[in-house]
Design a protein around this motif. Sequence first.
Motif, mmCIF file in Angstrom:
data_model
loop_
_atom_site.group_PDB
_atom_site.id
_atom_site.type_symbol
_atom_site.label_atom_id
_atom_site.label_comp_id
_atom_site.label_asym_id
_atom_site.label_seq_id
_atom_site.Cartn_x
_atom_site.Cartn_y
_atom_site.Cartn_z
ATOM 1 N N ASP A 47 -11.249 -1.004 -10.931
ATOM 2 C CA ASP A 47 -10.777 -1.371 -12.148
ATOM 3 C C ASP A 47 -9.041 -0.630 -11.715
ATOM 4 O OD1 ASP A 47 -11.639 -2.815 -14.026
ATOM 5 O OD2 ASP A 47 -12.535 -1.303 -15.515
ATOM 6 N N ARG A 48 -8.142 -1.223 -11.759
ATOM 7 C CA ARG A 48 -6.246 -0.624 -11.927
ATOM 8 C C ARG A 48 -5.330 -1.205 -12.837
ATOM 9 N NH1 ARG A 48 -3.659 -2.084 -6.092
ATOM 10 N NH2 ARG A 48 -3.163 -3.142 -7.460
ATOM 11 N N ARG A 49 -4.878 0.122 -13.410
ATOM 12 C CA ARG A 49 -3.786 -0.411 -14.312
ATOM 13 C C ARG A 49 -3.176 -2.141 -15.378
ATOM 14 N NH1 ARG A 49 1.235 3.684 -14.255
ATOM 15 N NH2 ARG A 49 -0.855 5.287 -14.413
ATOM 16 N N ASP A 50 -3.045 -2.563 -13.368
ATOM 17 C CA ASP A 50 -2.272 -4.283 -13.891
ATOM 18 C C ASP A 50 -3.444 -5.260 -13.501
ATOM 19 O OD1 ASP A 50 -2.789 -3.313 -10.812
ATOM 20 O OD2 ASP A 50 -1.003 -3.930 -10.092
ATOM 21 N N PHE A 51 -4.260 -5.058 -12.214
ATOM 22 C CA PHE A 51 -6.135 -6.180 -12.969
ATOM 23 C C PHE A 51 -7.143 -5.606 -12.097
ATOM 24 C CE2 PHE A 51 -2.671 -6.489 -9.029
ATOM 25 C CZ PHE A 51 -3.473 -6.177 -8.273
ATOM 26 N N ALA A 52 -7.737 -5.922 -11.939
ATOM 27 C CA ALA A 52 -9.267 -4.688 -11.663
ATOM 28 C C ALA A 52 -9.504 -5.861 -9.748
ATOM 29 C CB ALA A 52 -10.500 -6.122 -11.953
ATOM 30 N N VAL A 53 -9.442 -5.127 -8.951
ATOM 31 C CA VAL A 53 -10.172 -5.748 -6.935
ATOM 32 C C VAL A 53 -11.308 -6.022 -7.201
ATOM 33 C CG1 VAL A 53 -9.820 -5.039 -5.171
ATOM 34 C CG2 VAL A 53 -7.812 -3.829 -6.918
ATOM 35 N N ARG A 54 -11.609 -6.989 -6.834
ATOM 36 C CA ARG A 54 -12.736 -7.351 -6.555
ATOM 37 C C ARG A 54 -13.007 -7.771 -5.267
ATOM 38 N NH1 ARG A 54 -12.099 -9.868 -10.974
ATOM 39 N NH2 ARG A 54 -12.887 -9.013 -13.197
ATOM 40 N N ALA A 55 -14.361 -6.757 -4.654
ATOM 41 C CA ALA A 55 -13.772 -7.337 -2.723
ATOM 42 C C ALA A 55 -15.434 -6.963 -2.692
ATOM 43 C CB ALA A 55 -13.320 -7.071 -2.072
#
Lengths: 287, 351
Positions: free
Chosen positions: B9-17
């Motif tokens: 989770d980041r402030r602006d969007f979630a990072v998925r990889a």
Amino acid sequence: MIRDAEDRRPGPPLPRRGGFGRQAPRVRSVSAFLSVAGAAVIWIALLGPVITLLTHLSGSAIASALTGPGDLDPLITSLAAGGVTLAVLLCLCTPLSWMLARGRLPLPRLWEAGLLCSLLLPPLVIGLLLVFMVGPYTPIGEFLGWLHQDATNTFLALVIAEVYESAPYYVLGAQAAFASVDTRLEQQAGLLGDPPRRVFRRITLPLAAPGLAMALAVAWARAMGAFGAVVIIAYHPFGIPLQIFVTLQETGLASALPYALVLLVVALPLPMAAYVWSARAERRRRG
Amino acid sequence: MLSADVEVDRRDFAVRAALSVAAGERVALFGPSGAGKTTVLESIAGLVLPRRGLVELGGRVLTSAGGPRPVAVPPYQRRIGLLRQDPGLFPHLPVRANLLYARSSSGAEVEAIARQLGIDGLLSAMPARLSGGQQHRVALGRLLLAHCDALLLDEPFASLDAALRRALTALVKDLSSERTVPSVLVTHQLPDAQAFADRLFVMDQGSVLQEGAPDEVVLRPASRRVAELVGYLGFVPVAPPGASGARGTSGADGSDDDPAGTVVAGGVVAGVHPDRVVPGADPSRGLVVTGTVEAARPSGASWEADLRAGDAAFTCRLPSCPESAQVSVTLLAPPYFAPDGSRISNSHALT
């Protein structure tokens, strides 16, 4: 092996920004000359009391003031209390400074505001409040009494007063020293296999050391010269500042001056040494 | 083998990889600044804890989050090397002490690595006296001497000039293959990613948009967004035969991406990569587009021209300055995109 256009030898020495031996900038214009002259006047004005002290002292006056029986007791008391104060600051306030610098405490602004309060309180007020806090008829005083200790007019009281007067200076200085260490270097050391304690010992502490030394030196100078809180809560045993005050009251200005010189001589070496050591450490880093 | 499937989770969007890198394999995470590439790298290194996910290295579970038994091996126990844009040399230690920081190497090994990296004359120098390239070599040597099980590179050479960047990228490539460690490079420079990686992951807004061989990703971008990220500088509508503007023609290489003379559904566009354009109309090689020259400027050994064809504007590189206001160019096997941005092939969307 790779070879490219880069020189494989280290570059030339970087220009020195501080420390001894740096080149003086050239004075090229009238405004530059006025700036330097103005700076010199301020510098001399700040040094004025020290210059006055040295010009008003004679060797015989120093000898007669410091060679009687018990004349050096205030010096010994001041040095001992100052040493204990520094030890207390190092042990208790260094972790606090680190936690403040690394944001490890909840509500960090509240902690800093608390420190500023003790920094802004006049030392005399600190002394008064300490009497109400650790005096013999307070819970803390009663607890100390149970331990056969007393926090008024004792060596312990002197140390407590000096700690309160110098701690904010040390904590804020040490916090700045820790904050100046790049956390990515600590991360890198961790990735190279060092657990946090070893990172602190091998990276954080050496990099913060010059700033810590300066903070400690300032705290030492504050502790050695502590008077406001001391005169209220620790009138006895005499340290040098109280000795100056008492001599001034009892025998006059001239008799107090040798003790002022003693205060200067014992208070100054540590800050000077810290400054020289910091400058050397900086030079060593710059290669 | 390094495998990571993380959601942070980041402030602006979630990072998925999700990526898996075999021993000795090199992959690159490519994308614009702020796409979440560094977050993926930091979650592998243990500097960021994912909300959900699993990171494994050589069979060891390093992170397991979001499940019943969370695992978070601290960074100092992961044996993962991270090289950032800032080399992060310890400024109070000379080069030799920096190289030996991890205490897992002998003096002879230090000498050998220093010779290999071309820093053997710098061992007693302080980091402040080294140039940028020298500092990066020392940082690289320090990682190699730490005998890491995986190598993470976060735009390590972005601040260096192109020649030095190429030399150091080639060096890291050789060394990671020689040591058979999985390596992950994060970069927003496509040439760097192509020069380094066997496999490319294109990231944007926290998601992996496409994974594939570096040339495959550039020649056949999975979507219009990927095409924009990998350097396509314009999209021209593909019109039915007989209409003005661009029209589909037979591809020279028989690629299944070419419309092959068929009528294309409305709203379909062809991507224009400036390097995959040849001057003149040659329908046998690709899609012919005729446009008006709006601007032209020298670019390296060729010319860069801004063309307009109807409402579409695009940029292409030509061997010489266009001499007339109207020029025809041939787009070599361009990718085609549907109105929703997805790439279309013969199997669908073309009628």
